[in-house]
Design an enzyme around this catalytic site. Structure first.
Site, PDB file in Angstrom:
ATOM      1  N   GLU A  18       2.807  14.153  -0.538  1.00 42.75           N
ATOM      2  CA  GLU A  18       1.905  13.202  -1.195  1.00 42.75           C
ATOM      3  C   GLU A  18       1.538  13.678  -2.599  1.00 42.75           C
ATOM      4  O   GLU A  18       1.852  14.795  -3.001  1.00 42.75           O
ATOM      5  CB  GLU A  18       0.612  13.026  -0.391  1.00 42.75           C
ATOM      6  CG  GLU A  18       0.480  11.695   0.345  1.00 42.75           C
ATOM      7  CD  GLU A  18       0.308  10.494  -0.576  1.00 42.75           C
ATOM      8  OE1 GLU A  18       0.361  10.652  -1.816  1.00 42.75           O
ATOM      9  OE2 GLU A  18       0.129   9.383  -0.047  1.00 42.75           O
ATOM     10  N   ARG A 101     -10.885  12.870   5.768  1.00 44.51           N
ATOM     11  CA  ARG A 101     -10.290  13.766   4.770  1.00 44.51           C
ATOM     12  C   ARG A 101     -10.022  12.970   3.500  1.00 44.51           C
ATOM     13  O   ARG A 101      -9.999  11.742   3.511  1.00 44.51           O
ATOM     14  CB  ARG A 101      -8.980  14.373   5.287  1.00 44.51           C
ATOM     15  CG  ARG A 101      -7.855  13.373   5.541  1.00 44.51           C
ATOM     16  CD  ARG A 101      -6.559  14.110   5.846  1.00 44.51           C
ATOM     17  NE  ARG A 101      -5.464  13.231   6.235  1.00 44.51           N
ATOM     18  CZ  ARG A 101      -4.681  12.561   5.389  1.00 44.51           C
ATOM     19  NH1 ARG A 101      -4.900  12.643   4.074  1.00 44.51           N
ATOM     20  NH2 ARG A 101      -3.702  11.794   5.830  1.00 44.51           N
ATOM     21  N   ASN A 103      -7.562  11.588   0.574  1.00 47.79           N
ATOM     22  CA  ASN A 103      -6.181  11.146   0.753  1.00 47.79           C
ATOM     23  C   ASN A 103      -5.383  10.961  -0.525  1.00 47.79           C
ATOM     24  O   ASN A 103      -4.245  11.375  -0.591  1.00 47.79           O
ATOM     25  CB  ASN A 103      -6.151   9.837   1.550  1.00 47.79           C
ATOM     26  CG  ASN A 103      -4.760   9.477   2.006  1.00 47.79           C
ATOM     27  OD1 ASN A 103      -4.029  10.342   2.495  1.00 47.79           O
ATOM     28  ND2 ASN A 103      -4.364   8.226   1.849  1.00 47.79           N
ATOM     29  N   GLU A 122      -6.912   8.037  11.887  1.00 46.99           N
ATOM     30  CA  GLU A 122      -6.358   6.731  11.522  1.00 46.99           C
ATOM     31  C   GLU A 122      -6.783   5.618  12.482  1.00 46.99           C
ATOM     32  O   GLU A 122      -5.987   4.756  12.851  1.00 46.99           O
ATOM     33  CB  GLU A 122      -4.819   6.809  11.424  1.00 46.99           C
ATOM     34  CG  GLU A 122      -4.339   7.842  10.423  1.00 46.99           C
ATOM     35  CD  GLU A 122      -2.830   7.916  10.307  1.00 46.99           C
ATOM     36  OE1 GLU A 122      -2.141   7.014  10.839  1.00 46.99           O
ATOM     37  OE2 GLU A 122      -2.334   8.879   9.698  1.00 46.99           O
ATOM     38  N   ASN A 149      -5.825   4.230  -0.063  1.00 50.15           N
ATOM     39  CA  ASN A 149      -4.600   4.780  -0.631  1.00 50.15           C
ATOM     40  C   ASN A 149      -4.427   4.317  -2.068  1.00 50.15           C
ATOM     41  O   ASN A 149      -5.110   3.413  -2.549  1.00 50.15           O
ATOM     42  CB  ASN A 149      -3.381   4.365   0.195  1.00 50.15           C
ATOM     43  CG  ASN A 149      -2.522   5.547   0.574  1.00 50.15           C
ATOM     44  OD1 ASN A 149      -2.257   6.424  -0.246  1.00 50.15           O
ATOM     45  ND2 ASN A 149      -2.115   5.602   1.827  1.00 50.15           N
ATOM     46  N   ASP A 198       1.584   2.363   0.335  1.00 45.75           N
ATOM     47  CA  ASP A 198       1.027   3.719   0.288  1.00 45.75           C
ATOM     48  C   ASP A 198       0.553   3.976  -1.139  1.00 45.75           C
ATOM     49  O   ASP A 198      -0.178   3.190  -1.696  1.00 45.75           O
ATOM     50  CB  ASP A 198       2.081   4.719   0.772  1.00 45.75           C
ATOM     51  CG  ASP A 198       1.478   5.995   1.318  1.00 45.75           C
ATOM     52  OD1 ASP A 198       0.676   6.620   0.600  1.00 45.75           O
ATOM     53  OD2 ASP A 198       1.812   6.403   2.438  1.00 45.75           O
TER      54      ASP A 198
END
Length: 291
Positions: A18, A101, A103, A122, A149, A198
């Site tokens: 990521e 958390r 992201n 999730e 996201n 995403d």
């Protein structure tokens, strides 16, 4: 058909790659593996790669205006010093649930960090979008979702794009001078069967590139939300792209092996790698975080 020259440039086989970001002052591409708790640095000129261990899940690293790095760990924002690998706490969202958390993140033209949180399991709609500026964290005021996201920012128009991944929708809003947001509007909804949106990034022409989890690639949309391009990659779970190189005309894409069974991994042995391709357009430089 355009030849984008898609290739693996670093075979890291990340569980959840990521946050790619090109740091011009370092002439390197930085990214993370959230689940393996790794920070990666890739030097495309020499092909050298470095890796650091983070003390917790790490969602991103961004350059700071003073030459350092800021990292988004599960527990909040931290200074990261590659020289000794040390992470030093800076700030945390107020009321940050223990099961959440950080992201994904991006900076605006004023050097503020826009970052999202999410339920690590999730399942709960506890993810929110926050703003870090002036040494403090503030809630953006947007409605919570399960997986935030792709905050992406077009500096020239002060436009913020943010994603509700499970809702398959990218929204946008104007960033006012004081850091508050104007009314949000739907930008794009990804149709069924095409994957989930995403990470995202805006190019020099104001078009938005959206990585597709489960969609085998990235899409390019014009500022009106019209699909104008698609790049297919050799992994199903593409998480985000960044524009890099001296001219910002190379696109780097992170990917993930998370959620893939043995059969899927056999079908896509390059899953989790760092890819590069020729996007046919330049990107925008990243504004360092104002500290």
């Amino acid at each position: 058909m355009t030849d984008h020259n898609v290739r693996t440039v670093l075979p890291v086989q990340a569980t959840l790659g990521e946050g790619p970001v090109w740091i011009g002052s370092d002439a390197a591409l930085w990214f993370v593996d959230i689940k393996q708790r790794h920070v990666h640095r890739f030097d495309p000129a020499g092909g050298a790669a470095q890796r650091w261990d983070a003390p917790d899940q790490v969602g991103w690293v961004l350059p700071a205006a003073d030459g350092g790095l800021i990292a988004g760990l599960k527990t909040g924002l931290h200074r990261f010093d590659p020289a000794d690998g040390r992470f030093t706490f800076v700030a945390q969202p107020e009321g940050h649930p223990q099961g959440n958390r950080l992201n994904d993140a991006a900076t605006d033209s004023a050097g503020r960090v826009w970052f999202g949180t999410m339920d690590d399991a999730e399942s709960e709609a506890s993810g929110r979008l926050f703003r870090f500026g002036g040494g403090a964290v503030a809630d953006s005021g947007l409605a919570p979702v399960c997986i935030t996201n792709g905050p992406a920012i077009h500096g020239p128009s002060a436009t913020l794009y943010h994603t509700d991944t499970l809702g398959k929708t990218v929204w946008r809003a104007t960033i006012r001078d004081d850091g508050t947001l104007g009314p949000e509007e739907r930008f794009v909804t990804i149709e069924d069967g095409a994957g989930y949106p995403d990470g995202s990034v805006v190019d020099a022409e104001g078009c938005v590139w959206i990585a597709l989890w489960g969609g085998w690639g990235v899409r390019r949309y014009d500022p009106a939300g019209k699909l104008i391009g698609t790049v297919t990659l050799p992994a199903s779970n593409i998480t985000k792209i960044a524009f890099g190189g001296a001219d910002l005309r190379t696109a780097y894409a992170t990917s993930a092996r998370k959620g893939l069974d043995a059969a899927a991994l056999a079908e896509q042995p390059e899953a989790g790698n760092l890819f590069a391709f020729d996007p046919g357009v330049a990107g925008l430089p990243v504004t360092p975080v104002a500290i």
